[in-house]
Scaffold this motif. Structure first.
Motif, PDB file in Angstrom:
ATOM      1  N   ALA A 130       0.856  -1.183   0.000  1.00  0.00           N
ATOM      2  CA  ALA A 130       0.000   0.000   0.000  1.00  0.00           C
ATOM      3  C   ALA A 130       0.889   1.230   0.000  1.00  0.00           C
ATOM      4  O   ALA A 130       2.058   1.170   0.393  1.00  0.00           O
ATOM      5  CB  ALA A 130      -0.909   0.005   1.228  1.00  0.00           C
ATOM      6  N   LEU A 131       0.334   2.328  -0.434  1.00  0.00           N
ATOM      7  CA  LEU A 131       1.069   3.587  -0.395  1.00  0.00           C
ATOM      8  C   LEU A 131       1.320   3.998   1.052  1.00  0.00           C
ATOM      9  O   LEU A 131       0.431   3.870   1.899  1.00  0.00           O
ATOM     10  CB  LEU A 131       0.272   4.695  -1.077  1.00  0.00           C
ATOM     11  N   SER A 132       2.496   4.496   1.323  1.00  0.00           N
ATOM     12  CA  SER A 132       2.775   5.111   2.614  1.00  0.00           C
ATOM     13  C   SER A 132       2.174   6.519   2.587  1.00  0.00           C
ATOM     14  O   SER A 132       1.649   6.960   1.554  1.00  0.00           O
ATOM     15  CB  SER A 132       4.284   5.182   2.849  1.00  0.00           C
ATOM     16  N   ALA A 133       2.282   7.226   3.701  1.00  0.00           N
ATOM     17  CA  ALA A 133       1.795   8.616   3.729  1.00  0.00           C
ATOM     18  C   ALA A 133       2.532   9.463   2.693  1.00  0.00           C
ATOM     19  O   ALA A 133       1.921  10.254   1.967  1.00  0.00           O
ATOM     20  CB  ALA A 133       1.961   9.201   5.128  1.00  0.00           C
ATOM     21  N   ALA A 134       3.856   9.261   2.585  1.00  0.00           N
ATOM     22  CA  ALA A 134       4.644  10.016   1.594  1.00  0.00           C
ATOM     23  C   ALA A 134       4.248   9.619   0.177  1.00  0.00           C
ATOM     24  O   ALA A 134       4.175  10.472  -0.722  1.00  0.00           O
ATOM     25  CB  ALA A 134       6.134   9.783   1.812  1.00  0.00           C
ATOM     26  N   GLY A 135       3.980   8.335  -0.044  1.00  0.00           N
ATOM     27  CA  GLY A 135       3.542   7.869  -1.360  1.00  0.00           C
ATOM     28  C   GLY A 135       2.194   8.459  -1.732  1.00  0.00           C
ATOM     29  O   GLY A 135       1.967   8.852  -2.880  1.00  0.00           O
ATOM     30  N   HIS A 136       1.298   8.527  -0.760  1.00  0.00           N
ATOM     31  CA  HIS A 136      -0.007   9.143  -0.990  1.00  0.00           C
ATOM     32  C   HIS A 136       0.157  10.601  -1.391  1.00  0.00           C
ATOM     33  O   HIS A 136      -0.453  11.067  -2.353  1.00  0.00           O
ATOM     34  CB  HIS A 136      -0.878   9.025   0.258  1.00  0.00           C
ATOM     35  N   ASP A 137       0.989  11.328  -0.631  1.00  0.00           N
ATOM     36  CA  ASP A 137       1.206  12.743  -0.937  1.00  0.00           C
ATOM     37  C   ASP A 137       1.775  12.941  -2.337  1.00  0.00           C
ATOM     38  O   ASP A 137       1.362  13.856  -3.057  1.00  0.00           O
ATOM     39  CB  ASP A 137       2.128  13.383   0.104  1.00  0.00           C
ATOM     40  N   LEU A 138       2.700  12.084  -2.727  1.00  0.00           N
ATOM     41  CA  LEU A 138       3.275  12.173  -4.075  1.00  0.00           C
ATOM     42  C   LEU A 138       2.207  11.888  -5.125  1.00  0.00           C
ATOM     43  O   LEU A 138       2.096  12.615  -6.116  1.00  0.00           O
ATOM     44  CB  LEU A 138       4.437  11.187  -4.228  1.00  0.00           C
TER      45      LEU A 138
END
Length: 106
Positions: A79-87
């Motif tokens: 799953a996306l991490s918080a940083a991945g989500h933001d990107l």
């Protein structure tokens, strides 16, 4: 960089593969927030081999963009991490219908 050089550049393919994987994880986040997709589902959706998928996921994990869970039996999920989500919000954001055409004078 010339057109020919861009086509011969192996990093272009790598970047595209990672972008495709991020888009799949973004889709997962949009369709089932809080529920990671299994590696089997990601492999099937990406159309590649599991070993390739794992290399790509490890690169994204190293970059802090993905959370990966692996089990002893070889199964797992991502799953996306918080940083991945933001990107992904920045990369995949689409303006509401009509908004983009207003900004560009269409």
């Amino acid at each position: 960089m010339t057109k020919r050089t861009e086509q011969d550049d192996p990093t272009q393919e790598i970047d595209q593969a990672l972008l495709v994987l991020l888009s799949l994880l973004w889709e997962a986040r949009q369709t089932a927030p809080g529920k990671p997709w299994s590696l089997a589902k990601l492999r099937k959706r990406s159309g590649g081999q599991m070993s390739t998928l794992l290399r790509q996921l490890n690169a994204l994990v190293s970059g802090g963009l993905v959370d990966l869970v692996m089990h002893d039996d070889g199964t797992g999920s991502a799953a996306l991490s918080a940083a991945g989500h933001d990107l992904c919000v920045v990369v995949f954001f689409q303006a509401p219908a009509g908004r983009a055409s207003e900004e560009f004078g269409d």
